[in-house]
Design a protein around this motif. Structure first.
Motif, mmCIF file in Angstrom:
data_model
loop_
_atom_site.group_PDB
_atom_site.id
_atom_site.type_symbol
_atom_site.label_atom_id
_atom_site.label_comp_id
_atom_site.label_asym_id
_atom_site.label_seq_id
_atom_site.Cartn_x
_atom_site.Cartn_y
_atom_site.Cartn_z
ATOM 1 N N PHE A 147 0.835 -1.202 0.000
ATOM 2 C CA PHE A 147 0.000 0.000 0.000
ATOM 3 C C PHE A 147 0.873 1.257 0.000
ATOM 4 C CE2 PHE A 147 -2.140 3.284 2.616
ATOM 5 C CZ PHE A 147 -3.256 3.519 1.820
ATOM 6 N N GLY A 148 1.888 1.282 0.860
ATOM 7 C CA GLY A 148 2.781 2.436 0.916
ATOM 8 C C GLY A 148 3.547 2.636 -0.370
ATOM 9 N N ALA A 149 4.002 1.531 -0.976
ATOM 10 C CA ALA A 149 4.732 1.642 -2.235
ATOM 11 C C ALA A 149 3.828 2.164 -3.348
ATOM 12 C CB ALA A 149 5.310 0.284 -2.619
ATOM 13 N N SER A 150 2.579 1.695 -3.390
ATOM 14 C CA SER A 150 1.635 2.163 -4.409
ATOM 15 C C SER A 150 1.336 3.641 -4.225
ATOM 16 C CB SER A 150 0.330 1.353 -4.328
ATOM 17 O OG SER A 150 0.566 -0.020 -4.505
ATOM 18 N N ILE A 322 10.668 2.673 2.468
ATOM 19 C CA ILE A 322 11.543 2.306 3.586
ATOM 20 C C ILE A 322 10.827 2.520 4.916
ATOM 21 C CG2 ILE A 322 13.692 2.883 4.769
ATOM 22 C CD1 ILE A 322 14.849 3.629 2.029
ATOM 23 N N ALA A 323 10.027 3.585 4.993
ATOM 24 C CA ALA A 323 9.305 3.873 6.233
ATOM 25 C C ALA A 323 8.396 2.727 6.615
ATOM 26 C CB ALA A 323 8.497 5.164 6.080
ATOM 27 N N GLY A 324 7.755 2.097 5.618
ATOM 28 C CA GLY A 324 6.904 0.954 5.910
ATOM 29 C C GLY A 324 7.680 -0.186 6.551
ATOM 30 N N ARG A 325 8.896 -0.417 6.094
ATOM 31 C CA ARG A 325 9.718 -1.492 6.652
ATOM 32 C C ARG A 325 10.230 -1.149 8.044
ATOM 33 N NH1 ARG A 325 13.497 -2.861 1.326
ATOM 34 N NH2 ARG A 325 11.789 -3.566 -0.035
ATOM 35 N N GLY A 331 13.401 3.495 13.752
ATOM 36 C CA GLY A 331 13.925 4.015 12.496
ATOM 37 C C GLY A 331 12.896 4.770 11.684
ATOM 38 N N GLY A 332 11.620 4.359 11.751
ATOM 39 C CA GLY A 332 10.583 5.047 10.997
ATOM 40 C C GLY A 332 10.419 6.492 11.429
ATOM 41 N N GLY A 333 10.346 6.713 12.737
ATOM 42 C CA GLY A 333 10.224 8.072 13.247
ATOM 43 C C GLY A 333 11.423 8.926 12.891
ATOM 44 N N ARG A 334 12.616 8.335 12.933
ATOM 45 C CA ARG A 334 13.818 9.084 12.594
ATOM 46 C C ARG A 334 13.849 9.447 11.114
ATOM 47 N NH1 ARG A 334 17.490 4.861 16.055
ATOM 48 N NH2 ARG A 334 16.971 5.672 18.135
ATOM 49 N N LEU A 335 13.431 8.514 10.274
ATOM 50 C CA LEU A 335 13.371 8.809 8.843
ATOM 51 C C LEU A 335 12.383 9.934 8.574
ATOM 52 C CD1 LEU A 335 14.047 8.102 5.872
ATOM 53 C CD2 LEU A 335 12.146 6.465 5.959
ATOM 54 N N LEU A 336 11.216 9.861 9.200
ATOM 55 C CA LEU A 336 10.204 10.892 9.030
ATOM 56 C C LEU A 336 10.716 12.239 9.533
ATOM 57 C CD1 LEU A 336 7.382 11.662 8.188
ATOM 58 C CD2 LEU A 336 6.522 10.771 10.355
ATOM 59 N N ALA A 372 3.894 10.879 2.324
ATOM 60 C CA ALA A 372 3.684 9.440 2.179
ATOM 61 C C ALA A 372 4.124 8.667 3.425
ATOM 62 C CB ALA A 372 4.430 8.930 0.949
ATOM 63 N N ALA A 373 5.277 9.027 3.974
ATOM 64 C CA ALA A 373 5.785 8.318 5.152
ATOM 65 C C ALA A 373 4.875 8.523 6.365
ATOM 66 C CB ALA A 373 7.205 8.784 5.473
ATOM 67 N N THR A 374 4.292 9.702 6.477
ATOM 68 C CA THR A 374 3.376 9.968 7.586
ATOM 69 C C THR A 374 2.180 9.034 7.526
ATOM 70 O OG1 THR A 374 4.032 12.298 7.767
ATOM 71 C CG2 THR A 374 1.880 11.703 8.643
ATOM 72 N N GLN A 375 1.595 8.862 6.331
ATOM 73 C CA GLN A 375 0.450 7.965 6.211
ATOM 74 C C GLN A 375 0.821 6.535 6.584
ATOM 75 O OE1 GLN A 375 -2.601 8.101 5.933
ATOM 76 N NE2 GLN A 375 -3.196 10.005 4.972
ATOM 77 N N VAL A 376 1.953 6.069 6.089
ATOM 78 C CA VAL A 376 2.359 4.689 6.345
ATOM 79 C C VAL A 376 2.610 4.459 7.835
ATOM 80 C CG1 VAL A 376 4.194 3.003 5.942
ATOM 81 C CG2 VAL A 376 3.285 4.320 4.033
ATOM 82 N N LEU A 377 3.389 5.333 8.448
ATOM 83 C CA LEU A 377 3.781 5.129 9.841
ATOM 84 C C LEU A 377 2.612 5.295 10.801
ATOM 85 C CD1 LEU A 377 7.259 6.916 9.851
ATOM 86 C CD2 LEU A 377 6.819 4.464 10.057
ATOM 87 N N THR A 378 1.804 6.345 10.618
ATOM 88 C CA THR A 378 0.700 6.572 11.549
ATOM 89 C C THR A 378 -0.361 5.482 11.418
ATOM 90 O OG1 THR A 378 -0.358 8.098 9.969
ATOM 91 C CG2 THR A 378 1.048 9.068 11.676
ATOM 92 N N THR A 379 -0.597 4.986 10.201
ATOM 93 C CA THR A 379 -1.546 3.886 10.032
ATOM 94 C C THR A 379 -1.060 2.641 10.768
ATOM 95 O OG1 THR A 379 -2.276 4.725 7.878
ATOM 96 C CG2 THR A 379 -2.716 2.408 8.358
ATOM 97 N N ALA A 380 0.224 2.344 10.645
ATOM 98 C CA ALA A 380 0.782 1.171 11.322
ATOM 99 C C ALA A 380 0.685 1.310 12.838
ATOM 100 C CB ALA A 380 2.238 0.980 10.899
ATOM 101 N N VAL A 381 1.024 2.482 13.358
ATOM 102 C CA VAL A 381 1.034 2.685 14.805
ATOM 103 C C VAL A 381 -0.375 2.614 15.387
ATOM 104 C CG1 VAL A 381 1.499 4.378 16.624
ATOM 105 C CG2 VAL A 381 3.185 3.987 14.821
ATOM 106 N N LEU A 382 -1.333 3.279 14.744
ATOM 107 C CA LEU A 382 -2.685 3.293 15.294
ATOM 108 C C LEU A 382 -3.388 1.948 15.115
ATOM 109 C CD1 LEU A 382 -3.954 6.866 14.386
ATOM 110 C CD2 LEU A 382 -3.069 6.017 16.544
ATOM 111 N N ALA A 383 -3.091 1.238 14.023
ATOM 112 C CA ALA A 383 -3.669 -0.098 13.862
ATOM 113 C C ALA A 383 -3.210 -1.022 14.981
ATOM 114 C CB ALA A 383 -3.281 -0.672 12.503
ATOM 115 N N ASP A 384 -1.997 -0.807 15.457
ATOM 116 C CA ASP A 384 -1.449 -1.609 16.548
ATOM 117 C C ASP A 384 -2.106 -1.274 17.881
ATOM 118 O OD1 ASP A 384 0.428 -3.090 18.213
ATOM 119 O OD2 ASP A 384 1.402 -1.163 18.588
ATOM 120 N N ARG A 385 -2.457 -0.006 18.076
ATOM 121 C CA ARG A 385 -2.883 0.441 19.405
ATOM 122 C C ARG A 385 -4.396 0.512 19.602
ATOM 123 N NH1 ARG A 385 2.153 1.659 19.038
ATOM 124 N NH2 ARG A 385 3.413 2.202 20.841
#
Length: 452
Positions: A147-150, A322-325, A331-336, A372-385
């Motif tokens: 999804f993030g790559a697309s 990369i942010a998705g990985r 590392g995701g927060g640092r990249l962002l 793009a990185a914001t969408q990927v990272l925040t979606t991952a974090v909130l889906a977890d929590r």
């Protein structure tokens, strides 16, 4: 005694994780064209409609506002009635808005069409994000990565698509590119039907209060460029104060309302909201000002603007992938943080010391990467929590705040550019992505994920 753990396989007709991520990315991706591709066309819009560039900026501001409100409202609707109804309703709005934009005789009608179209894009956005975050834990990382790559691919080609459509066809075609999401809708209906609602109330009163506060704030920011007199400004200020106070009181009375009280006090949610608000403000500001600078000051064609933004945008796409990985670690927060701070620094340099074309291109590209990185990272974090019943509403409210930030970026840049020039306005707005970059260091990593 031996314990045997079994993993439930997905239903036979369920698309693979890769196909699911690709379908949802194709559903969400054209939404990006409403921001970056439309920004390339703004000089032509202003000339055709015979308005000042700051007034033409409402093509972006109205889109940001409606996209945010639409995402939040349809997020609640998904929680009540299911994702399929949301997707179908959004498709109708997308089509109607596109027709209005293609036939609008004046700027007011054009902005109204963009508003309707963006509301439909908000429904599409809500559906895509809800389905991504609702994926089973075993498949979520793979789906999120594709999804993030697309999404990054659409982001990287948006400016070129805008340039091609404006130069070879018409600027109106550029403004309706978000309607390309309609092509992906038939391929996502089965996925959407598998996500029924939870019967959660929509709470239209809370949505009205939040939407009114956001709209009046953006109108007040652009009051000088809209030539509003003292009377309307006083009325808008009072309306903003009343709606904000009413929203705060409503959250207290309705903890499960449109803006749930647990979200309003959740540190991770507020951190993510601040990151997106600042990062989107930087991108919208850049997409408002930099095409104008390159076309007016440097004599570039619209096609040249889109083409020269493409290589840097590809770098942004890679950063998003990369942010998705890196979403499960720091590392995701640092990249962002790195992309947002770099974007802010470049925009500041452009305004303070006339940094030139290369710095503009880098700043815009890093703004796209932050987006793009914001969408990927925040979606991952909130889906977890968040538990499944709260995800749709949470993602909707979060993206409302993101796109209101985008509207603040374009509106503020449009207003300040009439006094400081476009470059000076960029220097002032650069403080917002800088704040986003610093805040990104506080974003916790996603864990193993909650099961849906």
């Amino acid at each position: 005694m031996t314990t045997i753990t079994t993993v439930q396989a997905p239903p036979r007709n369920t698309p693979s994780a890769g196909a699911t991520g690709l379908r949802l990315g194709a559903l969400f991706g054209p939404v990006i064209f409403g921001v970056t591709a439309a920004g390339v066309a703004l000089p032509d819009v202003a000339a055709a409609m015979e308005v000042r560039p700051a007034v033409a900026g409402w093509v972006l501001t109205a889109h940001a506002l409606a996209l945010g409100i639409g995402t939040a409202f349809f997020g609640r609707l998904s929680a009540k009635r299911g994702v399929r109804d949301t997707l179908l309703a959004g498709s109708i709005l997308l089509a109607v808005g596109a027709v209005i934009c293609l036939t609008a005789p004046d700027l007011g009608t054009l902005v109204a069409g963009r508003f309707v179209q963006a509301a439909g894009s908000g429904a599409v956005t809500s559906a895509a994000l809800t389905l991504v975050s609702a994926a089973p834990v075993a498949r979520r990382a793979r789906i999120l990565g594709i999804f993030g790559a697309s999404m990054a691919l659409f982001s990287s080609t948006a400016t070129l698509m805008g340039g091609l459509a404006t130069e070879w066809a018409h600027w109106r075609i550029t403004l309706v590119l978000p309607a390309l999401s309609l092509l992906a809708v038939p391929f996502c209906l089965r996925l959407a039907a598998a996500r029924p609602g939870f019967g959660t109330p929509v709470d239209p009163r809370g949505g009205l209060l939040l939407g009114t506060a956001a709209a009046t704030l953006l109108l007040l920011i652009q009051a000088p460029s809209l030539d509003l007199t003292t009377g309307p400004v006083i009325v808008l200020s009072a309306l903003l104060a009343l709606s904000a106070a009413g929203l705060a009181a409503h959250i207290g009375r309705r903890p499960d309302g449109f803006f749930p009280r647990p979200l309003a006090t959740d540190r991770t949610f507020l951190t993510a909201a601040l990151i997106g608000l600042g990062g989107y403000a930087g991108l919208f500001a850049a997409m408002y000002a930099i095409p104008q600078i390159l076309t007016v000051t440097y004599g570039w064609s619209v096609l040249a603007v889109g083409a020269w933004l493409l290589p840097g945008a590809v770098v942004g796409a890679v950063a998003a992938r990369i942010a998705g990985r890196l979403s499960t670690g720091r590392g995701g927060g640092r990249l962002l943080a790195g992309t947002a701070v770099t974007s802010a620094g470049c925009l500041g340099i452009v305004g303070l010391v006339e940094g030139g074309v290369v710095v503009m291109l880098i700043g815009t590209s890093m703004g796209m990467a932050t987006f793009a990185a914001t969408q990927v990272l925040t979606t991952a974090v909130l889906a977890d929590r968040l538990e499944p019943a709260r995800r749709g509403a949470a993602m909707g409210i979060l993206n409302l705040l993101f796109f209101v930030g985008g509207g603040i970026g374009s509106a503020t840049t449009g207003t300040l550019s009439e006094h400081l020039g476009p470059t000076g306005a960029l220097a002032a707005v650069a403080l917002l992505p800088l704040l986003a970059g610093v805040t990104a260091l506080l974003l916790p990593p996603a864990g193993p994920g909650r099961e849906s």
